[in-house]
Structure formats: structure tokens, C-alpha cells
Design an enzyme around this catalytic site. Sequence first.
Site, short mmCIF file in Angstrom:
data_model
loop_
_atom_site.label_atom_id
_atom_site.label_comp_id
_atom_site.label_asym_id
_atom_site.label_seq_id
_atom_site.Cartn_x
_atom_site.Cartn_y
_atom_site.Cartn_z
N ASP A 123 0.74 -3.23 5.59
CA ASP A 123 -0.60 -2.01 6.51
C ASP A 123 -1.06 -2.40 6.50
OD1 ASP A 123 -1.50 -0.32 4.47
OD2 ASP A 123 -0.59 0.98 4.68
N CYS A 163 -0.48 2.65 11.39
CA CYS A 163 -0.04 4.27 11.88
C CYS A 163 -0.77 4.24 13.04
CB CYS A 163 -0.20 4.72 11.13
SG CYS A 163 0.12 4.62 9.42
N ALA A 218 1.68 4.08 -1.66
CA ALA A 218 1.49 5.69 -1.83
C ALA A 218 1.42 6.47 -0.54
CB ALA A 218 0.14 6.29 -2.56
N PRO A 219 1.67 7.89 -0.22
CA PRO A 219 2.64 8.54 -1.42
C PRO A 219 3.84 8.64 -1.62
CG PRO A 219 2.21 9.79 0.76
CD PRO A 219 1.77 8.06 0.96
N GLY A 220 4.78 7.20 -1.35
CA GLY A 220 5.89 6.98 -1.74
C GLY A 220 7.29 6.73 -0.82
N ASN A 221 7.18 8.10 0.38
CA ASN A 221 8.39 8.14 1.07
C ASN A 221 8.83 6.55 1.18
OD1 ASN A 221 8.14 11.00 0.74
ND2 ASN A 221 7.14 10.78 2.66
N LYS A 222 8.09 5.74 1.83
CA LYS A 222 9.14 4.53 1.83
C LYS A 222 9.33 3.85 0.98
CE LYS A 222 5.49 3.21 4.86
NZ LYS A 222 4.54 4.61 5.13
N CYS A 250 1.01 -1.34 0.40
CA CYS A 250 0.22 0.07 -0.22
C CYS A 250 1.05 1.63 -0.05
CB CYS A 250 -1.01 -0.09 1.18
SG CYS A 250 -2.21 1.09 0.79
#
Length: 354
Positions: free
Chosen positions: A305, A331, A236-240, A234
Site C-alpha cells: 500500500d 485508500c 495491520a489491522p489484519g482483515n486483508k 503494511c
Amino acid sequence: MALYAAAAAVLAGVESRQGSIKGLVYASSFQNVKQLYALVCETQRYSAVLDSVIASAGLLRAEKQLRPHLAKVLVYELLLGRGFRGGGGRWKPLLDRHKARLKAELARLKVRRGVSRNEDLLEVGSGPSPASQVPRFVRVNTLKTCCDDAVDYFKRQGFSYQGRASSLEDLRALKGKCFILDPLLPELLVFPAQTDLHEHPLYQAGHLILQDKASCLPAMLLAPPPGSHVIDACAAPGNKTSHLAALLKNQGKIFAFDLDAKRLASMATLLARAGVSCCQLAEEDFLAVSPSDQRYRQVQYILLDPSCSGSGMLTRQLEEPGTERLVYSTCSLCQEENEDVVQEALQQSSGTFR
């Protein structure tokens, strides 16, 4: 309305110390950043007042589907803000049912405190909460630069580099134009909480990723070596995802899934700016992917996640013969979303994982 859901998500992130208000707002997929930031800040400012009114009115007991942070945002708009924007969507009829009671509880609170204006309800000296003072974390994107070069650039701009932190107190003590290296993550720089780097040339060129420390931990723990095949379920937003690519040194393959087309489009822009070339985006539900799909036969590392998992999905991935390591990243701090899910998955699996 998307604005209220986004604001509630930011408030929840601040409360669970995932980052600062500004950092979480910019990391969200909501396009009108200024509108979202203003709503979150004002809701946070009146947080104690809203909690009191919501509790006295029994709103959460009456409306079981309404989560606490969303309720706080909606009640702020109803009682203290500009009224519901864009018609309020499906939440306006729900709040209208309780409008009279909520207004009455706000009036009673003013009478008890001997004030007449809403702003007089704010506690004297009320400022940003401790959670909103989380330091500004900045990950150096090793696909484009190295930590030493980034440090030198900031030093030339007048920043004072304090070396590697030896404790959390070193991070909390940061102020002014000082910055420090995180004690755990070797490419994570730490600045004072109010440092704004969104217009910084290194950020705009993709050399820096504004990424809170909690968001850096999943990729670090998954630790796929270069050449690995990885699923980000899952993404987005893509930092990981960009962090995974940096660990892979763009060698190997990342299969990144997300159902939201707009979030995937934003993610594609972020990955391009970061210099990621080993990622394949899929606007697809990871839950619908067949384990026997030959495209993923070499996958050994998986990042999940809660939106795409639960104990059943965790168990399925644990039982895949090629899986070597799996990170389940949430989260929240809630046991039912964390330890309980992991424990159930381990009990259901064949016992080869620990």
C-alpha cells in the site's frame, strides 16, 4: 492527537465509499470507539457548514500541511464541539492562529442565513450522506466455517436470505432483516447499512469478519494458491491478512509487516480469533527489508500500500525474480497515488509485468 487523525481517516474513508462510519470506526486502531464514533458523526453532520467556514477563512490556503478532512475535524472541535481534548497536541497552536477569523466567518454565516444557533445552520432534513449508507459487508471466514452454514445460522435467527445479488441495485434495496450474497465475492454477505453485528456470536467466535468490500478486493485479486509464500507489507489491522490466510487455507506462509506495535498486537488478537496459523508478524519497516534476505526467497505474491511503497518500491518488487503477482492497494481515488505510481513503476521495470 490520535483522536483527530483517526476521525479524519474515517471521514476520508466514508467519502471514498470504503464503508460506513460505524464499520470504519470499528476497523480503526483507536481504542475509544464511542468517542471516535461521536466525533465523526457530529463532524459529518455539520460537514457543509464546516466546508463553508473553512473556505471563507482561507484555512487550507494558509496552512498547506493541513489536509481537508483533518481541518474539518479540528474546526468542528474549535467552533462547535467541546474544545480541544487532551490539549489538542500540535494542532491547537495552528488553529489558534486562525481562531478569530474562523469564528468571524461562522458568525457571518449565521447572519446570512438569519439564524442565531449553530444547530439552526443544519439544512432541513439533513440526514446521513449517501456514503454513510453503504451496505454492511460481512466476509465469511472459511478457515472456521462455510458460507452455507453462516447463511443457515442467520436464517434460523429470523433473517431472510435473498440469494446472490444480480446487480448493485439489489444491494441498495436491502432493508430490515434481509441479506444477500455479493455478486462478485463468493464468501461476502451483504446486510442493510445499519445492521450491527459486533455483538453477534459468529463474529465474536471469528466465523465472520466485518470487512468492507473494497478491503476484500486486494486479497481476491492477489489470489495466492494454497502453499504460496506471501508478503503483506503494511498489514495491520489484519482483515486483508486474514483473508489471504483463508485463500491459502492456512497452507503456506504470510509475512506480515507493520511498524506500529499496538496495531500489531491488535492484529495478533484478530488473527488468533480468525484461526490463522500461517502468518508470521514482524514489527519492522518493510522498506528496510533486504531483497536478498533468505527468509523471503520463496515469496511470489506481494501486497503493498502507499505507506510502504511509491513507484520506487513497486519497481523493486517488480524486478524481483520470484515475484509472480503484486497488488498495490490504496485508500484514495487520487490519480497521483494510483495510476501515476503504477505507470511510473511499469516504465522503470524490465517490462516483464503487465
